[in-house]
Design an enzyme around this catalytic site. Structure first.
Site, PDB file in Angstrom:
ATOM      1  N   ILE A 204      -1.664  -2.552   4.947  1.00 43.11           N
ATOM      2  CA  ILE A 204      -2.830  -3.253   4.381  1.00 43.11           C
ATOM      3  C   ILE A 204      -3.902  -2.198   4.121  1.00 43.11           C
ATOM      4  O   ILE A 204      -4.233  -1.434   5.027  1.00 43.11           O
ATOM      5  CB  ILE A 204      -3.420  -4.269   5.411  1.00 43.11           C
ATOM      6  CG1 ILE A 204      -2.390  -5.336   5.778  1.00 43.11           C
ATOM      7  CG2 ILE A 204      -4.708  -4.915   4.899  1.00 43.11           C
ATOM      8  CD1 ILE A 204      -2.026  -6.263   4.652  1.00 43.11           C
ATOM      9  N   HIS A 205      -4.405  -2.094   2.911  1.00 45.10           N
ATOM     10  CA  HIS A 205      -5.503  -1.150   2.710  1.00 45.10           C
ATOM     11  C   HIS A 205      -6.504  -1.582   1.651  1.00 45.10           C
ATOM     12  O   HIS A 205      -7.567  -0.986   1.536  1.00 45.10           O
ATOM     13  CB  HIS A 205      -4.956   0.236   2.331  1.00 45.10           C
ATOM     14  CG  HIS A 205      -4.522   0.319   0.908  1.00 45.10           C
ATOM     15  ND1 HIS A 205      -3.288  -0.083   0.490  1.00 45.10           N
ATOM     16  CD2 HIS A 205      -5.182   0.731  -0.200  1.00 45.10           C
ATOM     17  CE1 HIS A 205      -3.185   0.090  -0.812  1.00 45.10           C
ATOM     18  NE2 HIS A 205      -4.322   0.565  -1.256  1.00 45.10           N
TER      19      HIS A 205
END
Ligand code: UD1
Length: 356
Positions: A204-205
């Site tokens: 997740i970024h």
């Protein structure tokens, strides 16, 4: 003939690897400029060493900052670099702030600009990456499209006459690395004592998933409620935002670990039961390795993965759980992302168009 590649973020280093190999094989001079957008060794140096990319010729060392400050710092520094190297082509990659800065500098200084991975669209105007890619496509002299869908988007925006379908360079590098790691196995699986086929790899970024605490908490809840281990290879951005908002990234089925190199990632995905991500590249890598993917977003640029049943978009905690535990999709022999020779095509096209 001199090609100058501008890269700065992790996915760009992956795309650079096959271009660098193809340029060397064709005897073409290739200058690598690293903007420094990603500077942590785990997001940068390890990609150069493990993918056999030569050290950058120029490192701008720009680092983090707001969109304006980061893009502006890269833009200011690139002007001098472009003028001193006088490249036949500036090659910009993907959709980051480094891409946009390279595009603006190149066109204003009259250096021919080619955009690799052109024509991708999410049609989500709240994503910074969407603006970076639209603006770069419209500035470019040559749009190098990875898929037929991307070609259609370019044609719809009046860019058909400067667009060429070359295939996806990420397929090139993925096939090469997959063949290597099939014999070596996964370091991560050994280190974490994972059981093959019984864990998910997660990343997740994206700003829209990390920066709002309620949104991040919702995603963490979804990832922590699985009946098997979920290994989050945590990007510095998600680590920083989770710490800021007091959200634990190791809870229930979820375990946060440091990011790994590209070969380690591919090996770990190969042995996993599924991938859960908001990364563009990883959705496609999962598909090419035939590992089911759940994408934590409302839309994707890689629509082929969804159409073929290997990727499901999910946002709420319930949607994430339903998507992760779904049945394995039907086998497919479709190859929407090319044949693994896109980089050779890019390099010979640039040589042909430069007349050198
Ligand atoms: C960027 C790209 C995105 C790409 C992603 C791949 C933009 C707008 N976004 O997102 O398209 O998919 O890279 O990873 O260009 N940070 C570190 N160390 C680093 C790099 C970043 O700690 O080496 C932290 C900093 O706090 C920084 C934050 O991460 O402010 C965000 O970094 P940034 O380069 O702005 O964007 P990414 O989220 O990495």
């Amino acid at each position: 003939m001199r090609i100058l590649s501008v890269v700065g973020a992790r996915p760009q280093f992956v795309k650079l690897a096959p271009i660098s190999t193809a340029a060397t094989a064709a005897g073409i001079e290739h200058i690598i400029v690293h903007t420094g957008q990603h500077y942590d060794p785990l997001l940068s140096d390890v990609f150069f060493s493990e993918l056999g990319i030569p050290a950058p010729d120029v490192h701008l060392g720009v680092g983090s900052g707001g969109h304006g400050a980061q893009t502006g710092a890269i833009l200011g520094a690139l002007d001098d670099v472009f003028d001193s190297y006088a490249p036949d082509w500036v090659l910009a990659y993907g959709d980051t702030n480094s891409t946009l800065a390279a595009a603006i500098s190149a066109v204003k200084l009259h250096h021919p600009l080619a955009h690799l991975e052109a024509g991708l669209r999410s049609f989500n105007r709240r994503m910074p990456e969407e603006h970076n890619r639209v603006l770069t496509d419209h500035a470019a002299d040559l749009c190098l499209a990875p898929t037929a869908v991307a070609m259609k988007h370019l044609a719809n925006e009046g860019l058909a006459d400067r667009s060429v379908l070359v295939g996806d360079v990420m397929t090139d590098v993925l096939f090469r690395v997959r063949d290597q790691v099939l014999s070596t196995g996964s370091k991560l699986v050994d280190e974490l004592g994972l059981t093959a086929g019984d864990y998910s790899i997660a990343t997740i970024h994206r700003a829209e998933n990390t920066d709002d605490p309620a949104r991040l908490a919702q995603i963490v809840e979804g990832l922590s409620a699985q009946g098997h281990r979920v290994i989050l290879l945590a990007h510095p951005r998600v680590v920083a935002k989770a710490a800021l908002h007091g959200i634990s990234l190791t809870t229930g089925s979820l375990e946060a670990h440091s990011p790994v190199s590209y070969p380690d990632l591919i090996a770990a995905v190969l042995a996993s039961r599924s991938v859960i991500t908001d990364s563009g590249g990883l959705q496609k890598e999962a598909f090419l390795l035939r590992v089911p993917c759940t994408t934590i977003r409302s839309e994707t640029e890689w629509t082929e993965t969804v159409d073929l049943g290997w990727n499901v978009l999910a946002n709420t905690t319930e949607e994430i759980s339903a998507a992760v535990t779904r049945e394995r999709p039907p086998a497919t022999t479709d190859t929407p992302y090319g044949d693994g020779f896109a980089a050779e095509r890019v390099v010979s096209l640039l040589a042909e168009r430069s007349g050198k």
